[in-house]
Motif scaffolding. Structure first.
Motif, PDB file in Angstrom:
ATOM      1  N   ARG A 175       0.805  -1.216   0.000  1.00 26.39           N
ATOM      2  CA  ARG A 175       0.000   0.000   0.000  1.00 26.39           C
ATOM      3  C   ARG A 175       0.844   1.275   0.000  1.00 26.39           C
ATOM      4  NH1 ARG A 175      -5.309  -0.213  -1.557  1.00 26.39           N
ATOM      5  NH2 ARG A 175      -6.335  -2.024  -0.664  1.00 26.39           N
ATOM      6  N   PHE A 176       1.978   1.261   0.707  1.00 26.38           N
ATOM      7  CA  PHE A 176       2.723   2.495   0.920  1.00 26.38           C
ATOM      8  C   PHE A 176       4.018   2.605   0.110  1.00 26.38           C
ATOM      9  CE2 PHE A 176       0.116   2.078   4.738  1.00 26.38           C
ATOM     10  CZ  PHE A 176      -0.422   3.355   4.854  1.00 26.38           C
ATOM     11  N   VAL A 177       4.470   1.508  -0.480  1.00 26.52           N
ATOM     12  CA  VAL A 177       5.722   1.560  -1.243  1.00 26.52           C
ATOM     13  C   VAL A 177       5.476   1.273  -2.725  1.00 26.52           C
ATOM     14  CG1 VAL A 177       8.109   0.767  -1.415  1.00 26.52           C
ATOM     15  CG2 VAL A 177       6.988   0.829   0.816  1.00 26.52           C
ATOM     16  N   GLY A 178       4.841   0.136  -3.069  1.00 27.73           N
ATOM     17  CA  GLY A 178       4.560  -0.128  -4.468  1.00 27.73           C
ATOM     18  C   GLY A 178       4.639  -1.588  -4.835  1.00 27.73           C
TER      19      GLY A 178
ATOM     20  N   ILE B 166      -3.972  -5.616  -2.931  1.00 24.55           N
ATOM     21  CA  ILE B 166      -3.568  -4.987  -4.175  1.00 24.55           C
ATOM     22  C   ILE B 166      -4.464  -3.787  -4.467  1.00 24.55           C
ATOM     23  CG2 ILE B 166      -3.197  -5.353  -6.654  1.00 24.55           C
ATOM     24  CD1 ILE B 166      -1.346  -7.012  -4.921  1.00 24.55           C
ATOM     25  N   ASP B 167      -3.852  -2.699  -4.919  1.00 22.25           N
ATOM     26  CA  ASP B 167      -4.608  -1.524  -5.340  1.00 22.25           C
ATOM     27  C   ASP B 167      -5.648  -1.939  -6.387  1.00 22.25           C
ATOM     28  OD1 ASP B 167      -5.487   0.850  -6.566  1.00 22.25           O
ATOM     29  OD2 ASP B 167      -3.599   1.870  -6.117  1.00 22.25           O
ATOM     30  N   PRO B 168      -6.920  -1.581  -6.191  1.00 25.27           N
ATOM     31  CA  PRO B 168      -7.970  -1.980  -7.141  1.00 25.27           C
ATOM     32  C   PRO B 168      -7.689  -1.588  -8.589  1.00 25.27           C
ATOM     33  CG  PRO B 168      -8.948  -1.081  -5.143  1.00 25.27           C
ATOM     34  CD  PRO B 168      -7.466  -0.852  -5.027  1.00 25.27           C
TER      35      PRO B 168
ATOM     36  N   ALA C 242       9.178  -7.975  -4.048  1.00 29.24           N
ATOM     37  CA  ALA C 242      10.431  -8.292  -3.350  1.00 29.24           C
ATOM     38  C   ALA C 242      10.162  -8.929  -1.991  1.00 29.24           C
ATOM     39  CB  ALA C 242      11.266  -7.025  -3.181  1.00 29.24           C
ATOM     40  N   VAL C 243       9.247  -8.336  -1.226  1.00 26.03           N
ATOM     41  CA  VAL C 243       8.924  -8.874   0.098  1.00 26.03           C
ATOM     42  C   VAL C 243       8.231 -10.232  -0.034  1.00 26.03           C
ATOM     43  CG1 VAL C 243       7.532  -8.501   2.176  1.00 26.03           C
ATOM     44  CG2 VAL C 243       8.834  -6.614   1.194  1.00 26.03           C
ATOM     45  N   GLY C 244       7.384 -10.385  -1.047  1.00 21.60           N
ATOM     46  CA  GLY C 244       6.706 -11.663  -1.249  1.00 21.60           C
ATOM     47  C   GLY C 244       7.669 -12.776  -1.579  1.00 21.60           C
ATOM     48  N   SER C 245       8.634 -12.506  -2.465  1.00 25.71           N
ATOM     49  CA  SER C 245       9.642 -13.512  -2.802  1.00 25.71           C
ATOM     50  C   SER C 245      10.540 -13.797  -1.602  1.00 25.71           C
ATOM     51  CB  SER C 245      10.493 -13.040  -3.984  1.00 25.71           C
ATOM     52  OG  SER C 245       9.724 -12.983  -5.162  1.00 25.71           O
ATOM     53  N   ALA C 246      10.864 -12.763  -0.834  1.00 25.70           N
ATOM     54  CA  ALA C 246      11.673 -12.953   0.371  1.00 25.70           C
ATOM     55  C   ALA C 246      10.940 -13.816   1.386  1.00 25.70           C
ATOM     56  CB  ALA C 246      12.017 -11.602   0.986  1.00 25.70           C
ATOM     57  N   TYR C 247       9.616 -13.676   1.455  1.00 25.66           N
ATOM     58  CA  TYR C 247       8.811 -14.493   2.359  1.00 25.66           C
ATOM     59  C   TYR C 247       8.971 -15.975   2.032  1.00 25.66           C
ATOM     60  CZ  TYR C 247       4.613 -16.702   4.252  1.00 25.66           C
ATOM     61  OH  TYR C 247       3.757 -17.564   4.883  1.00 25.66           O
TER      62      TYR C 247
ATOM     63  N   LEU D 243       7.930   6.836   8.619  1.00 29.19           N
ATOM     64  CA  LEU D 243       9.321   7.244   8.420  1.00 29.19           C
ATOM     65  C   LEU D 243       9.827   6.994   7.002  1.00 29.19           C
ATOM     66  CD1 LEU D 243      10.883   6.019  11.807  1.00 29.19           C
ATOM     67  CD2 LEU D 243       9.934   8.269  11.232  1.00 29.19           C
ATOM     68  N   GLY D 244       9.061   6.251   6.209  1.00 30.79           N
ATOM     69  CA  GLY D 244       9.426   6.034   4.814  1.00 30.79           C
ATOM     70  C   GLY D 244      10.687   5.223   4.608  1.00 30.79           C
ATOM     71  N   ARG D 245      10.931   4.224   5.451  1.00 33.20           N
ATOM     72  CA  ARG D 245      12.154   3.430   5.353  1.00 33.20           C
ATOM     73  C   ARG D 245      12.025   2.260   4.367  1.00 33.20           C
ATOM     74  NH1 ARG D 245      16.245   4.072   8.150  1.00 33.20           N
ATOM     75  NH2 ARG D 245      16.825   1.848   8.267  1.00 33.20           N
ATOM     76  N   GLY D 246      10.870   2.119   3.726  1.00 34.38           N
ATOM     77  CA  GLY D 246      10.714   1.123   2.680  1.00 34.38           C
ATOM     78  C   GLY D 246      10.868  -0.299   3.173  1.00 34.38           C
ATOM     79  N   VAL D 247      11.435  -1.170   2.322  1.00 37.22           N
ATOM     80  CA  VAL D 247      11.553  -2.578   2.676  1.00 37.22           C
ATOM     81  C   VAL D 247      12.504  -2.794   3.849  1.00 37.22           C
ATOM     82  CG1 VAL D 247      10.940  -3.391   0.371  1.00 37.22           C
ATOM     83  CG2 VAL D 247      13.341  -2.974   0.917  1.00 37.22           C
ATOM     84  N   LYS D 248      13.481  -1.912   4.020  1.00 37.58           N
ATOM     85  CA  LYS D 248      14.378  -2.030   5.175  1.00 37.58           C
ATOM     86  C   LYS D 248      13.603  -1.850   6.472  1.00 37.58           C
ATOM     87  CE  LYS D 248      18.773  -0.662   3.046  1.00 37.58           C
ATOM     88  NZ  LYS D 248      19.893   0.290   3.093  1.00 37.58           N
TER      89      LYS D 248
END
Length: 440
Positions: A42-45, A347-349, A51-56, A187-192
């Motif tokens: 929702r907040f990054v893209g 997911i964004d509609p 990336a986070v899904g594959s890392a999961y 804080l906008g730190r993204g995936v980190k």
């Protein structure tokens, strides 16, 4: 906290009451990454979500090695509780802790050293490679906390206490979600920031439950164990490794197959990756209660196996099968008919292509949850009666079928062939497991 004796009382009521905290706990455990997925999406893209899904998927594979070993040790603990063999239990506890902690350290070091080759093997697209590497570089620090939580959680559950693990996991989950909003949304730190939130939450749950167990559990009284001459035993290390390694390999093979499927999914591009990432989270939450009920059933079987209550085992198995089929049928209906709505949560509609791909995945998997529900029971049964290699065999059959069919058919029929291969693997393993069970 009162412990539950699984060798007494109505079999259905005992299993359900014991399983409910485990089900809630594992749903919370999935929320560690679920919070990352939702907030990042929702907040990054979409790239960060992929990336986070594959890392999961990768982290689930690594975690499964440790969780499987802790699960195997937990089965041995449960058998000792059933037999009331308390000295043997303490010897198992000491030796298994040293063994699995050592594996954790080695696994962490190897993962850091081999991170780039692993990401290359997973066919991570160039546009998200850097994001996933940043996320994984931080998240690997949490492996030791994953070990601590799961080791002491399985120890407490083996004695009939499934509530305390739920409490500490609840604290960790709430902390994770709060820190996700702070680090990513504010804080906008993204995936980190998502990775930092997860590791801190895992630390709170792991260290908290370890401290509780050491203070409250009489079996872990260091002074008494020293007086009794209890320490690390080489012969027990071999026995524990044989049992825990079989369960650890079973869990890791299961997730290695998923990892291989993830690599195939990645070859179809970022949209398919994002859809799969969201779909897997929904999928996992849908059948998670059946998985945890299977784990509770396994502990029920192992305690009664230790107590040599064969008729109670038979009654419990019939009751567990009925319970799982009823639940999985309800979950299948909810996911199949609500697939598009569920995808819209993550997911964004406006990302209609991603939602359409994910809906196709959920409808295929959602129709077949009874298959994996029965498989969870078979895994738990054979693990509980000191036949963990049978569980490993069923896992290899299930995942082998899935991977072979997916890689053979996807180039010809597209990504839908990957989705279809998964339930076919479940059914093949179910058939083999039921045949082995009926043959005694």
């Amino acid at each position: 906290m009162k412990k539950r004796d699984l060798t007494k009382g109505n079999v259905t009521a005992v299993m359900l009451l014991f399983a409910v905290p485990m089900i809630l706990g594992n749903i919370m455990q999935q929320c560690y990454n679920l919070a990352d997925t939702w907030i990042v999406g929702r907040f990054v893209g979409a790239e960060a979500l992929a990336a986070v899904g594959s890392a999961y998927t990768l982290m689930t594979f690594l975690n499964s090695i440790l969780i499987g070993m802790c699960m195997g040790s937990g089965a041995l603990f449960s058998i000792c509780y059933g037999r009331r063999a308390l000295r043997k239990l303490k010897e198992y506890i000491v030796s298994s802790f040293v063994l699995i902690f050592s594996v954790t350290v080695i696994l962490t070091i190897v993962s850091y050293v081999c991170l780039d080759p692993i990401l290359t093997l997973m066919q991570i697209p160039a546009d998200i490679y850097g994001l996933m590497r940043s996320y994984m570089g931080l998240i690997l620090a949490g492996l030791v906390f994953v070990f601590l939580y799961n080791y002491f959680a399985f120890l407490l559950r083996s004695s009939g206490n499934s509530v305390i693990p739920l409490i500490f996991l609840g604290v960790g989950t709430a902390l994770n979600i709060g820190l996700d909003f702070l680090f990513v949304a504010k804080l906008g730190r993204g995936v980190k920031g998502a990775a930092e939130a997860t590791v801190l939450a895992q630390a709170a749950a792991g260290l908290g439950i370890a401290l509780y167990a050491l203070v409250k559990e009489p079996e872990l009284n260091m002074k008494k164990m020293k007086e009794e001459g209890i320490g690390i035993r080489a012969d027990l290390l071999k026995e524990i490794f044989s049992y825990s390694a079989s369960t650890g390999i079973q869990q890791s093979v299961m997730n290695f197959g998923i990892l291989m499927v993830q690599g195939l999914v990645n070859s179809f591009g970022t949209s398919v990756m994002a859809a799969f990432a969201a779909g897997v989270k929904i999928d996992t939450l849908a059948y998670m209660p059946a998985q945890e009920f299977g784990n509770a059933y396994s502990i029920f079987i192992s305690q009664n196996y230790g107590a040599d209550k064969k008729e109670r085992i038979r009654k419990g198995t019939k009751s567990a099968a009925v319970t799982v089929i009823m639940f999985c049928a309800a979950a299948s209906a909810a996911v199949f008919f609500g697939a598009e709505f569920l995808m819209g949560i993550f997911i964004d509609p406006q990302k209609t292509q991603i939602i359409q791909i994910g809906t196709g995945y959920l409808k295929t998997e959602g129709a077949c949850y009874c298959g994996i529900g029965i498989l969870f029971l078979l895994y738990g049964y054979f693990r509980a009666v000191e036949r963990p290699k049978v569980s490993l065999l069923l896992t290899i059959l299930s995942l082998g079928t899935r991977v072979v069919l997916a890689y053979a058919c996807a180039p010809l029929f597209g990504v839908g062939a990957i989705w279809t291969a998964i339930p076919i693997g479940w059914v093949m393993a179910d058939a083999a497991g039921i045949i082995l069970l009926r043959r005694g």
